[in-house]
Each structure stands twice: as structure tokens, then as C-alpha cells.
Design a protein around this motif. Sequence first.
Motif, PDB file in Angstrom:
ATOM      1  N   LEU A  51      55.504  28.296 -49.502  1.00  0.00           N
ATOM      2  CA  LEU A  51      54.304  27.915 -50.253  1.00  0.00           C
ATOM      3  C   LEU A  51      54.081  26.409 -50.183  1.00  0.00           C
ATOM      4  CD1 LEU A  51      54.644  30.233 -53.375  1.00  0.00           C
ATOM      5  CD2 LEU A  51      52.780  30.254 -51.702  1.00  0.00           C
ATOM      6  N   ALA A  52      55.154  25.638 -50.300  1.00  0.00           N
ATOM      7  CA  ALA A  52      55.042  24.182 -50.215  1.00  0.00           C
ATOM      8  C   ALA A  52      54.544  23.746 -48.839  1.00  0.00           C
ATOM      9  CB  ALA A  52      56.390  23.528 -50.523  1.00  0.00           C
ATOM     10  N   ALA A  53      54.844  24.529 -47.820  1.00  0.00           N
ATOM     11  CA  ALA A  53      54.389  24.230 -46.455  1.00  0.00           C
ATOM     12  C   ALA A  53      52.999  24.789 -46.177  1.00  0.00           C
ATOM     13  CB  ALA A  53      55.383  24.801 -45.445  1.00  0.00           C
ATOM     14  N   ALA A  54      52.362  25.388 -47.189  1.00  0.00           N
ATOM     15  CA  ALA A  54      51.016  25.956 -47.085  1.00  0.00           C
ATOM     16  C   ALA A  54      50.927  27.077 -46.049  1.00  0.00           C
ATOM     17  CB  ALA A  54      49.985  24.865 -46.800  1.00  0.00           C
ATOM     18  N   LEU A  55      51.984  27.854 -45.926  1.00  0.00           N
ATOM     19  CA  LEU A  55      51.968  29.006 -45.024  1.00  0.00           C
ATOM     20  C   LEU A  55      51.080  30.090 -45.635  1.00  0.00           C
ATOM     21  CD1 LEU A  55      53.537  29.485 -42.345  1.00  0.00           C
ATOM     22  CD2 LEU A  55      55.167  30.818 -43.663  1.00  0.00           C
ATOM     23  N   PRO A  56      50.186  30.706 -44.866  1.00  0.00           N
ATOM     24  CA  PRO A  56      49.348  31.786 -45.402  1.00  0.00           C
ATOM     25  C   PRO A  56      50.205  32.952 -45.914  1.00  0.00           C
ATOM     26  CG  PRO A  56      48.530  31.068 -43.257  1.00  0.00           C
ATOM     27  CD  PRO A  56      49.874  30.411 -43.461  1.00  0.00           C
ATOM     28  N   ALA A  57      49.668  33.655 -46.902  1.00  0.00           N
ATOM     29  CA  ALA A  57      50.426  34.712 -47.581  1.00  0.00           C
ATOM     30  C   ALA A  57      50.987  35.761 -46.620  1.00  0.00           C
ATOM     31  CB  ALA A  57      49.558  35.383 -48.643  1.00  0.00           C
ATOM     32  N   HIS A  58      50.197  36.193 -45.635  1.00  0.00           N
ATOM     33  CA  HIS A  58      50.691  37.234 -44.733  1.00  0.00           C
ATOM     34  C   HIS A  58      51.826  36.717 -43.849  1.00  0.00           C
ATOM     35  CE1 HIS A  58      47.862  35.214 -42.028  1.00  0.00           C
ATOM     36  NE2 HIS A  58      48.442  35.830 -41.016  1.00  0.00           N
ATOM     37  N   ARG A  59      51.825  35.406 -43.574  1.00  0.00           N
ATOM     38  CA  ARG A  59      52.920  34.824 -42.790  1.00  0.00           C
ATOM     39  C   ARG A  59      54.160  34.612 -43.664  1.00  0.00           C
ATOM     40  NH1 ARG A  59      53.119  36.027 -38.224  1.00  0.00           N
ATOM     41  NH2 ARG A  59      53.961  34.107 -37.435  1.00  0.00           N
ATOM     42  N   ILE A  60      53.949  34.352 -44.967  1.00  0.00           N
ATOM     43  CA  ILE A  60      55.086  34.270 -45.890  1.00  0.00           C
ATOM     44  C   ILE A  60      55.787  35.615 -45.931  1.00  0.00           C
ATOM     45  CG2 ILE A  60      55.776  33.993 -48.303  1.00  0.00           C
ATOM     46  CD1 ILE A  60      53.556  31.877 -48.560  1.00  0.00           C
ATOM     47  N   LEU A 124      67.714  42.360 -35.963  1.00  0.00           N
ATOM     48  CA  LEU A 124      67.301  41.351 -34.986  1.00  0.00           C
ATOM     49  C   LEU A 124      66.017  41.757 -34.275  1.00  0.00           C
ATOM     50  CD1 LEU A 124      70.756  40.359 -33.499  1.00  0.00           C
ATOM     51  CD2 LEU A 124      69.397  39.133 -35.210  1.00  0.00           C
ATOM     52  N   TRP A 125      65.842  43.044 -34.043  1.00  0.00           N
ATOM     53  CA  TRP A 125      64.602  43.523 -33.419  1.00  0.00           C
ATOM     54  C   TRP A 125      63.410  43.251 -34.344  1.00  0.00           C
ATOM     55  CZ3 TRP A 125      61.088  47.555 -34.476  1.00  0.00           C
ATOM     56  CH2 TRP A 125      60.158  47.796 -33.447  1.00  0.00           C
ATOM     57  N   ILE A 126      63.590  43.523 -35.648  1.00  0.00           N
ATOM     58  CA  ILE A 126      62.519  43.258 -36.621  1.00  0.00           C
ATOM     59  C   ILE A 126      62.190  41.769 -36.651  1.00  0.00           C
ATOM     60  CG2 ILE A 126      62.011  43.218 -39.106  1.00  0.00           C
ATOM     61  CD1 ILE A 126      63.542  45.944 -39.249  1.00  0.00           C
ATOM     62  N   ILE A 127      63.228  40.927 -36.656  1.00  0.00           N
ATOM     63  CA  ILE A 127      63.008  39.481 -36.658  1.00  0.00           C
ATOM     64  C   ILE A 127      62.191  39.068 -35.433  1.00  0.00           C
ATOM     65  CG2 ILE A 127      64.169  37.244 -36.388  1.00  0.00           C
ATOM     66  CD1 ILE A 127      66.461  38.478 -38.129  1.00  0.00           C
ATOM     67  N   ARG A 128      62.535  39.598 -34.286  1.00  0.00           N
ATOM     68  CA  ARG A 128      61.809  39.228 -33.055  1.00  0.00           C
ATOM     69  C   ARG A 128      60.365  39.741 -33.080  1.00  0.00           C
ATOM     70  NH1 ARG A 128      65.033  36.533 -29.608  1.00  0.00           N
ATOM     71  NH2 ARG A 128      67.233  37.106 -29.475  1.00  0.00           N
ATOM     72  N   GLN A 129      60.106  40.857 -33.772  1.00  0.00           N
ATOM     73  CA  GLN A 129      58.747  41.387 -33.847  1.00  0.00           C
ATOM     74  C   GLN A 129      57.868  40.586 -34.799  1.00  0.00           C
ATOM     75  OE1 GLN A 129      57.878  43.935 -31.681  1.00  0.00           O
ATOM     76  NE2 GLN A 129      59.940  43.366 -31.034  1.00  0.00           N
ATOM     77  N   LEU A 130      58.429  40.107 -35.904  1.00  0.00           N
ATOM     78  CA  LEU A 130      57.630  39.460 -36.945  1.00  0.00           C
ATOM     79  C   LEU A 130      57.525  37.948 -36.802  1.00  0.00           C
ATOM     80  CD1 LEU A 130      58.752  41.449 -40.118  1.00  0.00           C
ATOM     81  CD2 LEU A 130      56.671  41.735 -38.754  1.00  0.00           C
ATOM     82  N   SER A 131      58.467  37.341 -36.103  1.00  0.00           N
ATOM     83  CA  SER A 131      58.446  35.883 -35.967  1.00  0.00           C
ATOM     84  C   SER A 131      57.704  35.482 -34.694  1.00  0.00           C
ATOM     85  CB  SER A 131      59.877  35.342 -35.941  1.00  0.00           C
ATOM     86  OG  SER A 131      60.536  35.748 -34.750  1.00  0.00           O
ATOM     87  N   ASP A 132      57.374  34.208 -34.615  1.00  0.00           N
ATOM     88  CA  ASP A 132      56.755  33.689 -33.396  1.00  0.00           C
ATOM     89  C   ASP A 132      57.807  33.284 -32.386  1.00  0.00           C
ATOM     90  OD1 ASP A 132      53.876  33.827 -34.096  1.00  0.00           O
ATOM     91  OD2 ASP A 132      54.605  32.642 -35.786  1.00  0.00           O
ATOM     92  N   ALA A 133      59.011  33.045 -32.859  1.00  0.00           N
ATOM     93  CA  ALA A 133      60.155  32.779 -31.979  1.00  0.00           C
ATOM     94  C   ALA A 133      61.421  33.002 -32.784  1.00  0.00           C
ATOM     95  CB  ALA A 133      60.119  31.359 -31.442  1.00  0.00           C
ATOM     96  N   ALA A 134      62.436  33.481 -32.102  1.00  0.00           N
ATOM     97  CA  ALA A 134      63.755  33.656 -32.723  1.00  0.00           C
ATOM     98  C   ALA A 134      64.802  33.269 -31.681  1.00  0.00           C
ATOM     99  CB  ALA A 134      63.951  35.094 -33.188  1.00  0.00           C
TER     100      ALA A 134
END
Length: 159
Positions: A51-60, A124-134
Motif C-alpha cells: 500500500l505504501a508503494a501505491a500498488l493497485p489492489a489486484h496486484r497486492i 513455485l508454479w503459482i508464484i511464477r504465474q502471478l508474479s512478473d518475475a521470480a
Amino acid sequence: MTTSRRSSSALPAPARPCTSLPDPPANCPPFHFDNSQQITALRQFTARRALAAALPAHRIDSLLVCVDEAAANAVRHGGGKGSCRIWTSTGAILCDITSPQGTLNTALAGYLPPAASLMDGRGLWIIRQLSDAADIRSTRHGTIIRIRIDPHPPRPSHL
């Protein structure tokens, strides 16, 4: 001059050592957790930083799932404890989950979905699907999972 040939039964050369990730900023305080009950507090810590970094809610939401999965891996496979550091860089939020024990023995961890018949192995598969990089690095000192979430990831060109 003599040349030597490897026999076809010889073992492959050892893998190159893993390059380490750049350190987080020095002013980036770690959140330490040493059991699964503290993962709730870790989620709150992560949400406050996002929130402090102003990340949009869906990205949070994506970040929280990724951090939860990485922390659960640290508790389950990394000696029961770990730490989390979160910071921003070039508009994105980055998060390191570090576990002092446990190592991954494959560079392909999380790139392919696990078999449907398995009850676990999806983190780890979920992390790779939801993040922009892992990025995942394992050394004799443990494992670091670095997660990157961009505030507005690029849309696939086919949409």
C-alpha cells in the motif's frame, strides 16, 4: 599431442555455481518468521509495504498469494523459519523470502504445473504465474525466492 575424450558413461561436468542476486537496499528491514502462525503477520507486513508503494489492489492480491506460498515453502522445506524483505525499484515492488536451510536441486522449479495427482508442489508454479518475475537461488546457505510485481504489467499482445 594427445587428446582425451570423455567416455559416454562419464558424468556430466558439475553445474556452474549459481550467481547471487543483488542485495536489497540497506534500509530495507527484514520481517522474520519462525512458524506458520506468523505468516498472518507477514501478510499484514506485506500489505502495508505494498500500500505504501501505491500498488493497485489486484496486484497486492497477487503479491500476497506469492509471499504466502514462498513463506509456506520456507517453513515447510527451509528449516521452519525464514525472513522477508520488501522494497521498490523502478516502480515495481520486489520481495525476497529467504530460508536458511533447504535447497532446490532444479533450475526448472515452478516452470511446469505439477501433476494433478499430487497434493502439493504448486507453490513455485503459482508464484511464477502471478508474479512478473521470480528468481530462485539456492546455495549451501539456503534459498532465496525473489518476487517482482509490476504495478501495471504489460498486456499480452494477442489480447
